[in-house]
Write an enzyme that holds these catalytic residues in place. Structure first.
Site, PDB file in Angstrom:
ATOM      1  N   GLU A  58      20.954  18.918 -43.956  1.00 46.02           N
ATOM      2  CA  GLU A  58      19.523  19.162 -43.760  1.00 46.02           C
ATOM      3  C   GLU A  58      18.729  17.869 -43.615  1.00 46.02           C
ATOM      4  O   GLU A  58      17.818  17.784 -42.771  1.00 46.02           O
ATOM      5  CB  GLU A  58      18.963  20.001 -44.915  1.00 46.02           C
ATOM      6  N   HIS A 127      19.900  29.577 -53.767  1.00 42.15           N
ATOM      7  CA  HIS A 127      19.584  30.196 -52.483  1.00 42.15           C
ATOM      8  C   HIS A 127      18.426  31.196 -52.608  1.00 42.15           C
ATOM      9  O   HIS A 127      18.244  32.038 -51.726  1.00 42.15           O
ATOM     10  CB  HIS A 127      20.800  30.929 -51.908  1.00 42.15           C
TER      11      HIS A 127
END
Length: 331
Positions: A58, A127
């Site tokens: 990311e 998550h």
């Protein structure tokens, strides 16, 4: 008007934006197969040059898109889960949120960071985050958190056309919901908060998946002669203070329902802002309905207990109505 799924409204908005402007590109993890569905079918239509899979890094592709935006492209960056903002926070906070300001407006950053956010059914702590309050605090980012498919489409098109970096969050609890959505491309102005239901007794500002829950409570309590005004805080930055303040001046009471932790959250910011603007109009202290200050559990039972329910909102409304009337209603 046809009804489509929330995530399909996002995909349609992105498709129309790419057809309108060849500078719009898509990057992210698995954007070719689209795990969440927001980029479904785009690689077949626009090719791998404009729809690019990235490594699972990311910090790398989030930062690369800052450079791409500064160079004249309009990246749509799919981070998949908002928890992954933590991995790329230096690039988001120190670069994307700062460069237009530091260049005196000479460098535009038409950049959208997209992520599914919040619990999605036992996805566990890493998550299931809702980090919108952290992103709001960075200063230099716009933050959007829609609650309906129609709003998602209009707000995303506006976000892609905006010359500033925008964080666009899809509440994963709403991804499978359907709603009426116009087929043509349209914009919804960032910084607007619609009054979803008018009322006179208490103002409820709700975010994301808590908007439909607040509307359910409003409908249920109408039979008990409690009139709830529900406002959708779909644009967190910029925020529509005037609409909320006008409502509070009318009702004298405010509850903020935020699907995130209590400490230093968006609910706290909204409550503080209204206290500054409407202190003399408030009949009772504002209330926050939020998660507990704990990581999101993996256990389905514990996850359900931690998240905000319609009963939590209902209880806050009855407590806020107050006095003999509140005691009678809650009995």
């Amino acid at each position: 008007m046809r009804e489509i799924y929330f995530v399909n409204a996002i995909a349609e908005a992105l498709d129309q934006a790419m057809a309108e402007d060849e500078r719009v590109i898509v990057l992210g993890e698995d954007v070719d197969r689209s795990t969440i569905g927001a980029t479904k079918g785009l690689i077949e239509k626009y090719g791998a040059n404009r729809v690019r899979n990235t490594p699972i890094s990311e910090a790398t592709f989030v930062g690369a898109c800052v450079g791409a935006a500064a160079s004249g492209l309009r990246p749509f960056v799919d981070l998949m889960f908002s928890s992954f903002f933590y991995v790329a926070l230096d690039q988001v906070g120190n670069q994307a949120a700062r460069l237009r300001y530091m260049s005196g407006g000479q460098v535009e950053l038409p950049l959208v960071y997209f992520a599914g956010t919040g619990p999605s059914g036992s996805a566990a702590a890493q998550h299931s985050e809702n980090p919108h309050a952290i992103l709001m605090h960075l200063s230099g980012l716009k933050v959007v958190f829609p609650s309906t498919p129609a709003d998602a489409k209009g707000l995303l098109i506006a976000s892609i056309r905006d010359p500033n970096p925008v964080v666009f969050l899809l509440d994963l609890m709403l991804a499978g919901e359907k709603g009426r959505v116009p087929e043509e491309a349209y914009e919804i102005e960032l910084g607007s908060a619609p009054v979803c239901r008018e009322g006179t007794d208490v103002t409820v500002v709700a975010l994301g998946s808590l908007v439909p829950k607040a509307l359910t409570v409003a409908e249920e309590l109408e039979a008990e002669e409690v009139s709830i005004e529900v406002i959708d805080g779909r644009s967190l930055v910029p925020f529509d203070w005037e609409t909320v303040a006008q409502s509070v001046r009318k009702t004298g009471r405010i509850i903020v329902a935020d699907p995130a932790r209590r400490t230093c959250g968006a609910a706290a910011e909204i409550v503080a802002g209204i206290a500054e603007r409407c202190w003399e109009d408030l009949r009772l202290p504002p209330q926050r309905v939020t998660w507990e200050d704990v990581p999101v559990p993996f256990s389905p039972v514990l996850e359900d207990a931690m998240t905000v329910s319609t009963e939590d909102i209902r209880g806050a409304v009855l407590a806020t109505v107050g006095g003999e009337r509140g005691a009678t209603l809650s009995a």
